[in-house]
Every structure is written in C-alpha cells, then in structure tokens.
Design an enzyme around this catalytic site. Structure first.
Site, PDB file in Angstrom:
ATOM      1  N   ARG A 277       2.345  -7.157 -18.271  1.00 26.76           N
ATOM      2  CA  ARG A 277       3.076  -7.076 -17.010  1.00 26.76           C
ATOM      3  C   ARG A 277       3.223  -8.469 -16.420  1.00 26.76           C
ATOM      4  O   ARG A 277       2.256  -9.236 -16.368  1.00 26.76           O
ATOM      5  CB  ARG A 277       2.354  -6.167 -16.015  1.00 26.76           C
ATOM      6  N   ARG A 292      -6.198  -8.900 -12.315  1.00 24.48           N
ATOM      7  CA  ARG A 292      -4.738  -8.820 -12.414  1.00 24.48           C
ATOM      8  C   ARG A 292      -4.267  -9.840 -13.448  1.00 24.48           C
ATOM      9  O   ARG A 292      -4.046 -11.003 -13.129  1.00 24.48           O
ATOM     10  CB  ARG A 292      -4.097  -9.075 -11.056  1.00 24.48           C
ATOM     11  N   GLU A 364      -9.128  -0.104  -7.873  1.00 25.01           N
ATOM     12  CA  GLU A 364      -8.541   0.913  -8.752  1.00 25.01           C
ATOM     13  C   GLU A 364      -8.860   0.615 -10.214  1.00 25.01           C
ATOM     14  O   GLU A 364      -8.729  -0.511 -10.685  1.00 25.01           O
ATOM     15  CB  GLU A 364      -7.021   0.940  -8.566  1.00 25.01           C
ATOM     16  N   SER A 367      -5.218   5.481 -12.438  1.00 28.22           N
ATOM     17  CA  SER A 367      -4.300   6.214 -11.579  1.00 28.22           C
ATOM     18  C   SER A 367      -3.801   7.411 -12.370  1.00 28.22           C
ATOM     19  O   SER A 367      -3.209   7.250 -13.440  1.00 28.22           O
ATOM     20  CB  SER A 367      -3.125   5.312 -11.165  1.00 28.22           C
ATOM     21  N   ARG A 406     -10.900  -3.761 -16.543  1.00 33.56           N
ATOM     22  CA  ARG A 406     -11.520  -3.487 -15.250  1.00 33.56           C
ATOM     23  C   ARG A 406     -12.856  -2.754 -15.416  1.00 33.56           C
ATOM     24  O   ARG A 406     -13.745  -2.884 -14.569  1.00 33.56           O
ATOM     25  CB  ARG A 406     -10.560  -2.707 -14.355  1.00 33.56           C
TER      26      ARG A 406
END
Length: 441
Positions: A277, A292, A364, A367, A406
C-alpha cells in the site's frame, strides 16, 4: 457497488442511509439524481416514439404505397426512427455515466451499525485479558527491535526508501512462525481451505472488491511495457497490474463471474500474501516502526455465503480472528465501528485492537467486515439454490486473521522484559525451534 436501479428509484432513502456515513457524498448523489431525471425523460420520449412508430407502421400497411399520404408517413417514420436512435444512444451514455458515479457511492450501513462520525463513536463490545503491568517503563517495539538487533530500518531505507523494514534473526523467524501458526489454526481448527494466490492482480480484480476507482492513489501499480495506441482494452488490462493491497482482492475475485451451487455455501478460504500500500496522504503518521509500512505480511480470511447469512457469518469470522490473539495471550479489545468510521464497502464491521504498552494505546490488528452483495455485484459472484433457479448475488466477508507485522509488534511490546529481552509465547515455541526468549544478537 450498489444496485443502480435501486439507487435511482430510492434516492431519498439512499441519501439518508449514506448520510449516516458522511455528508461528503451528497454532491455525488445530487449528480446521480440529475442524470437519473435526464435518463427517465429520454426513456419516456423513447417509449412514446416507439408507440408512434407502431401506430404509423400499422396505418401505412393500409395505404397505397404510391400515395402522398404514404410518403408522408414514411418520412415521419424515418424521422422518428432517427430520433429513437439518438435517444437509445443517450440512454446508454447516461447509464454508463450513472454506473461510474454509483461506483463512488459507499455501501449502505446495516441497521445494526451504530451511528457516529469517527473512531471516537465506535462501541467496545469485548475486552479479553488484562493489560500487562511492568515494574519498568515499557519500550516501543522499534526501540526494542533495534536494541535487540532484529529490526533494521536504516538499511531498509537504503534498499527501498522510507516505510520499509528488514527483519533479522529472531524477528524474521518470528514472522515466519506467525505465518505458519495462523495458517495452521485457521485451516485445521476453523475449517478454512488454504489458498496461495498471486500477488499481482488485474485492475478488474481491484474494481471487484472496491479498491478501484476509490483508492487508486493508495495502490502500487506496475506497467510491464509501453503500449501503443492500437493496443486492445484486454492488452491494456493485462499490462497494468497492481500489487495486491490485501489477499481479499485475489481471493474474492477467485470466484468472480461464477455461480455457486447453493449447497457449496458458506465457503471459506485462508490466504497469506505480502501486501503493498502506498499509504498516500498518511505521511507524518506512524513513520516510526512497523505499524504503517508500504509492504507488510497478512493472513486473510474470506467467506462467501447466501443472502441472509451475513451477520451470522461475520460473528464466526470475527471469532476466528479473535482466537489467534487469545492463543497468543495478547490483551485486546473488539470494537464495532460506527457508520462514519467504516470502510467504503462494509455494511457492518468489527475491529480487533491489540494493546501496545510502548505506545500506551490500542491499535487495530484486524478488521472483520460483512459487505452484503456490494462486492459480489461488481465481481458477478452468484449462487443458485436450485439447478435451474434464478441466480442470486452472494454475500462476501473478509477479515485479517491477523496482520502478521502488527502481531509481531504486539508480542515484542507485551512480552518484553526489564533487561530488554522478549519472551516467546508458548504456542509459537514449536515454530521457533524451541526458542523461549529473544535476546540481543
């Protein structure tokens, strides 16, 4: 995407539901309304012309072909035919414009999704375990990893630029251990079928799950060769591939343009992919560490089910993701996202947030979303309950099970010791060659 006919015929209801997410879509729906009025007017005139043409044809059949009246009717018929062609072309053009606009309209939130504008309005529905306590000030994972010699940000930047990391030694082994552990649990205990999809995907696959056109700026796009103007649309499609931002894209589209036998559903897959991303517009946020990154590893859970089964399937999927955290002994909470904080394609969504003591915050790590038929309509994923029954749009769901990087961050921070070492969770030790503690290299 939403059903075009439903949107144009129920604009007031759609406006009200989309407003639960944000007011920013109001201008887009205004444009939809404007074009819908134009299209209805064109179709009304077209139907009138068709009726006139039918009457004229019937009348001409009774006239002398050499009469002036016949010639007049013939000329009128030709003129109305030319106008009908113009209207048919206009109708197709307006339909294409409307479809392009509706691609930019997010999914309608489920009635059970709470109202709210942002993450502050999300609802905590579960808390598991206790926050770990320390007799020392806990460190951030980046500081821990650098001190242990297992995370190298500087050399990664030398290789690839910002927002990349090289994992060394125990961190590399831990990443691989988490991948195998998660895949084993989901396949062996939860019944998911393993799938190992390509990392490069077509633009049509990105559209199928809603990444395009909405999030084009956040994606990495490749171009294999320079094509000249004579290249066909198919050649251009195959030439411009995207690096998958998540396994959701290839796995959901695995059944694109297919019709399931209803007895096959629900169907569940678990997949690993490296994810890519561009994180456009996010600079200044989480620039330090693994939170990130432009490239990260993730285990994805994807489920297909019949209409009406989505909420139940979402609870199952969420429970499967939560189980990974519980087996690892990581304190976390689950929140239901409010309408204003949900992703573009979701009807209902839960986020799993793991506790990071080095940041003194929940972050997070998964999701879990139910999309209804939003993705299936784009990707043409359907099912039949009977062999000759009318195909219905399937419902799709997905969720991280989990984001591996993560999870590594959470282990480093929750399992850290005063001397800077990190205990390895018991369930991972068989995958780590029996290693119980990560110490300085």
């Amino acid at each position: 995407m939403l059903d075009l006919r439903y949107v144009t015929e129920n604009l007031d209801e759609v406006r009200a539901q989309i407003a639960r997410r944000s007011d920013k879509y109001a201008p887009l729906l205004d444009e939809v309304a404007k074009l819908a009025v134009e299209r209805r007017a064109a179709l009304t005139e077209l139907e009138r012309l068709r009726a006139v043409r039918n009457e004229a044809s019937t009348a001409m059949a009774k006239l002398d072909k050499k009469s002036a009246e016949f010639a007049q009717k013939r000329d009128e018929l030709k003129a109305s035919g030319d106008r009908a062609k113009e209207l048919e072309a206009r109708d197709k053009a307006l339909e294409s414009e409307l479809e392009a606009l509706v691609l930019g309209v997010p999914n309608i939130p489920d009635a059970s999704t709470p109202d709210g504008k942002d993450e502050h309005d999300n609802v905590v529905v579960k808390v598991w375990g206790d926050k770990p306590s320390y007799a020392f000030t806990p460190k951030d994972h980046a500081d821990l990893g650098v001190a242990l010699g297992i995370l190298d940000f500087e050399r990664a930047a030398k290789i690839s630029g910002a927002r990349f990391t090289v994992l060394l030694g125990a961190a590399a082994r831990l990443e691989r251990a988490l991948l195998s552990f998660m895949m084993d649990v989901h396949a062996n205990e939860h019944g998911y079928q393993e799938i190992w999809p390509p990392a490069l995907v077509l633009p049509s696959a990105m559209r199928g799950t809603g990444q395009l056109p909405k999030f084009a700026a956040d994606m990495f796009k490749t171009e294999r060769t320079k094509l000249d103007e004579s290249a066909s649309p198919e050649e251009r499609e195959a030439n411009d591939l995207y690096l998958a931002p998540t396994a959701e894209v290839p796995v959901t589209n695995f059944h694109g343009d297919e019709i399931f036998d209803g007895a096959e559903l629900p169907k569940a897959y678990v997949a690993y992919t490296a994810c890519f991303r561009a994180e456009a517009g996010s600079y200044g946020k989480d620039t330090k560490g693994l939170i990130r990154q432009h490239q990260f590893d993730k285990i994805e859970l994807v489920r297909f089910c019949k209409a009406g089964e989505g909420p139940e399937q979402l609870e199952q999927l969420r429970g499967h993701a939560e189980r990974i955290l519980e087996k690892l002994g990581l304190h976390y909470r689950t929140v239901q996202l409010c309408a204003g904080d949900m992703g573009f394609g979701a009807k209902k969504c839960f986020d799993l947030e793991v506790w990071l003591p080095g940041q003194n915050a929940y972050r997070e790590i998964s999701s879990c979303s139910w999309f209804g038929d939003f993705q299936a309509r784009r990707a043409k994923i359907r099912y039949r309950d009977e062999p000759k029954g009318k195909p219905q749009l399937a419902h799709t769901l997905n969720g991280s099970g989990l984001a591996i990087g993560r999870t590594l961050v959470a282990i480093l921070e929750q399992y850290q010791e005063a001397d800077g070492s990190v205990r390895v969770p018991e369930v991972l030790r068989p995958y780590m060659g029996g290693l119980e503690r990560i110490t300085k290299r």
